[in-house]
Enzyme design. Sequence first.
Site, short mmCIF file in Angstrom:
data_model
loop_
_atom_site.label_atom_id
_atom_site.label_comp_id
_atom_site.label_asym_id
_atom_site.label_seq_id
_atom_site.Cartn_x
_atom_site.Cartn_y
_atom_site.Cartn_z
CG HIS A 17 -2.01 -0.95 1.29
ND1 HIS A 17 -2.16 -1.86 2.30
CD2 HIS A 17 -3.04 -1.17 0.42
CE1 HIS A 17 -3.24 -2.59 2.08
NE2 HIS A 17 -3.79 -2.20 0.94
CE LYS A 41 -14.23 -6.13 2.41
NZ LYS A 41 -12.97 -5.50 1.95
NE ARG A 90 -3.04 -7.37 -4.56
CZ ARG A 90 -3.92 -7.64 -3.63
NH1 ARG A 90 -3.51 -7.74 -2.38
NH2 ARG A 90 -5.18 -7.84 -3.90
CB SER A 127 -4.59 -6.20 4.73
OG SER A 127 -4.21 -4.96 4.20
#
Length: 160
Positions: A17, A41, A90, A127
């Site tokens: 990040h 979430k 990514r 994460s």
Amino acid sequence: MRRAVCPGSYDPATNGHLDIIERAASQFDEVVVAVLINKTKSYLFEVSDRMAMLKEITEHLPNIRVDSWHGLLVDYCTVNGIATIVKGLRAVSDFDYELQMAQLNYQLSGVDTMFLPSKPHYSYLSSSVVKEVATYGGNVGHLLPATVHQRLIARLSERP
Ligand code: PNS
């Protein structure tokens, strides 16, 4: 003023990040790092802790602001006069979802998305994997800014 937003959950922010935030900061006059809150979430860190960590790790960047938002990302952009969303990619596996979000966000609001390719050595980093490895005692110190690593170890030790 060229203003962009780097949105995310940042639960917690990783070196991947930070790399994207630093590179966005070099391309725009101001970059807002926005912690997006999704009611459905569950998170390891409170929003205030995620924001505090982001402030700590971006202290060296004068054109970064940290904020939070509950709702649609494009509404945040409209309210704050932000024309560009910056997202890191990514791997190809990120692309389908991110392309759909970028097209949807543009259609909803005219806010465009720019993608930055992650550095190859961060392509596996998220994460979620960091939290999982750390939960089972694995070393994640090289994947996180030092202050985030300390807070992660402390937070995990609080859990039953
Ligand atoms: O770090 P994450 O969890 O991959 O970040 C995803 C995030 C927060 C950028 C994304 O879920 C998002 O933009 N959420 C805000 C709500 C929204 O605008 N969704 C898109 C339309 S359905």
